[in-house]
Design a protein around this motif. Sequence first.
Motif, mmCIF file in Angstrom:
data_model
loop_
_atom_site.group_PDB
_atom_site.id
_atom_site.type_symbol
_atom_site.label_atom_id
_atom_site.label_comp_id
_atom_site.label_asym_id
_atom_site.label_seq_id
_atom_site.Cartn_x
_atom_site.Cartn_y
_atom_site.Cartn_z
ATOM 1 N N ALA A 210 36.977 26.712 -38.592
ATOM 2 C CA ALA A 210 36.655 28.003 -38.348
ATOM 3 C C ALA A 210 35.161 28.029 -38.491
ATOM 4 O O ALA A 210 34.682 28.927 -37.587
ATOM 5 N N GLY A 211 34.528 27.501 -39.353
ATOM 6 C CA GLY A 211 33.075 27.619 -39.428
ATOM 7 C C GLY A 211 32.475 26.974 -38.279
ATOM 8 O O GLY A 211 31.449 27.596 -37.747
ATOM 9 N N LEU A 212 32.917 25.744 -37.793
ATOM 10 C CA LEU A 212 32.573 25.194 -36.847
ATOM 11 C C LEU A 212 32.440 26.043 -35.318
ATOM 12 O O LEU A 212 31.584 26.062 -34.747
ATOM 13 N N TRP A 213 33.587 26.625 -35.161
ATOM 14 C CA TRP A 213 33.670 27.475 -33.923
ATOM 15 C C TRP A 213 32.700 28.757 -34.281
ATOM 16 O O TRP A 213 32.159 28.948 -33.318
ATOM 17 N N THR A 214 32.541 29.206 -35.479
ATOM 18 C CA THR A 214 31.637 30.281 -35.565
ATOM 19 C C THR A 214 30.089 29.654 -35.265
ATOM 20 O O THR A 214 29.327 30.696 -34.762
ATOM 21 N N ARG A 215 29.897 28.685 -35.571
ATOM 22 C CA ARG A 215 28.477 28.327 -35.171
ATOM 23 C C ARG A 215 28.146 28.343 -33.796
ATOM 24 O O ARG A 215 27.142 28.609 -33.197
ATOM 25 N N TYR A 216 29.113 27.969 -32.990
ATOM 26 C CA TYR A 216 28.740 27.692 -31.518
ATOM 27 C C TYR A 216 29.615 29.064 -30.748
ATOM 28 O O TYR A 216 29.235 29.155 -29.393
ATOM 29 N N ALA A 217 30.065 30.100 -31.297
ATOM 30 C CA ALA A 217 30.832 31.182 -30.595
ATOM 31 C C ALA A 217 29.931 32.119 -29.909
ATOM 32 O O ALA A 217 30.075 32.723 -28.721
ATOM 33 N N THR A 218 28.608 32.160 -30.436
ATOM 34 C CA THR A 218 27.655 32.937 -29.856
ATOM 35 C C THR A 218 26.876 32.386 -28.618
ATOM 36 O O THR A 218 25.857 32.880 -27.887
ATOM 37 N N THR A 219 26.924 31.003 -28.415
ATOM 38 C CA THR A 219 26.343 30.529 -27.275
ATOM 39 C C THR A 219 27.619 29.903 -26.052
ATOM 40 O O THR A 219 27.288 29.766 -24.961
ATOM 41 N N GLN A 220 28.860 29.635 -26.542
ATOM 42 C CA GLN A 220 29.797 29.163 -25.686
ATOM 43 C C GLN A 220 30.269 30.514 -24.917
ATOM 44 O O GLN A 220 30.433 31.845 -25.056
ATOM 45 N N LYS A 221 30.019 29.964 -23.320
ATOM 46 C CA LYS A 221 30.022 31.301 -22.510
ATOM 47 C C LYS A 221 31.639 31.482 -21.744
ATOM 48 O O LYS A 221 32.254 30.283 -21.735
ATOM 49 N N ASP A 222 31.534 32.523 -21.394
ATOM 50 C CA ASP A 222 32.855 33.018 -20.813
ATOM 51 C C ASP A 222 32.673 32.483 -19.159
ATOM 52 O O ASP A 222 31.642 32.616 -18.653
ATOM 53 N N PRO A 223 33.756 31.457 -18.916
ATOM 54 C CA PRO A 223 33.541 30.893 -17.576
ATOM 55 C C PRO A 223 33.533 31.867 -16.658
ATOM 56 O O PRO A 223 32.960 31.521 -15.350
ATOM 57 N N LYS A 224 34.041 33.215 -16.751
ATOM 58 C CA LYS A 224 34.060 33.989 -15.469
ATOM 59 C C LYS A 224 32.818 34.673 -15.340
ATOM 60 O O LYS A 224 32.347 34.904 -14.171
ATOM 61 N N THR A 225 32.127 35.122 -16.386
ATOM 62 C CA THR A 225 30.810 35.906 -16.095
ATOM 63 C C THR A 225 29.807 34.913 -16.764
ATOM 64 O O THR A 225 28.493 35.465 -16.077
ATOM 65 N N GLY A 226 29.798 33.724 -17.394
ATOM 66 C CA GLY A 226 28.560 33.016 -17.799
ATOM 67 C C GLY A 226 27.970 33.599 -18.795
ATOM 68 O O GLY A 226 26.818 32.975 -19.202
#
Length: 298
Positions: A210-226
């Motif tokens: 869960a912490g690992l996802w948290t690290r990247y969640a703010t940079t992981q892009k929505d494929p529809k909107t970028g």
Amino acid sequence: MSFNDGVELDPSQVEDRRGGGVGRGTKIGGGIGGGVVLLLAALFGINPQLLGGLLGTGEEQPAQSTGTALTQCKLGSDADKDLDCRIAGTVNSLNVFWPAYLADYNVKYPRPKTVLFEGATRTGCGTATSEVGPFYCPPDTTAYFDPGFFQDLVTRFGSSGGPLAQEYVVAHEFGHHIQNILGDLDKAQQDPQGAESGAVRVELQADCYAGLWTRYATTQKDPKTGKPFLEPLTQKDLNDALSAASAVGDDRIQKAATGRVNPEGWTHGSSAQRQKWFYQGYKTGDINQCDTFSAATL
């Protein structure tokens, strides 16, 4: 963490079964006292196959009504103001993050299902009640959530609340799905109880994921909107997640329920351990640093 307003949500990834009930059939329960039920309710992530009497696995299964998608959840702005949509948005983010991350290790990510329910619902692990808390069922690869738990997390268990506290719960359950993919989840059943048990190591690893996802969640892009799904993390966000991790530590729950702490009965780890491993995943962003099974100390 707040969602970016313009991100497009995919509510079809979450099935809403509320309002339909489970119909006639199995009597839910099985002789477990109320105090124990409340204890189990706190320990979200618990493997339903370990719960015995809470699940009607050995009895006739009831008819289950067909669920619906959360069609009101369209944009990130909806996730900021509506808990159902926040769950959906978090699921969307997790379902984008994990397949991309695991691809670097040549591991395929079969997308899990997500179900919202209230009261009781039929699962691949048997009939489960809301008192079990959020959980992941391996046979049907589905994460189940009664949204009422998120209020209990604050009022009953003392978490500070906040979006990332709620998102952490969802990410933890998806951590169990990753363990199921990688073949680690069964280690909880092989060694189900105790401070150094396989069950504790499984739960702490899910916290780390869960912490690992948290690290990247703010940079992981929505494929529809970028656009990234989530806005930049604040210290308050991180504190909210750590508060939630602490609130569901075995030692804290045991102390509140019985007035004493018994490490021999632990199944999820202490408050300090849960915080430590969540932060480990967040700090390193490296799944190899989430190997609780090889850790000399937890």
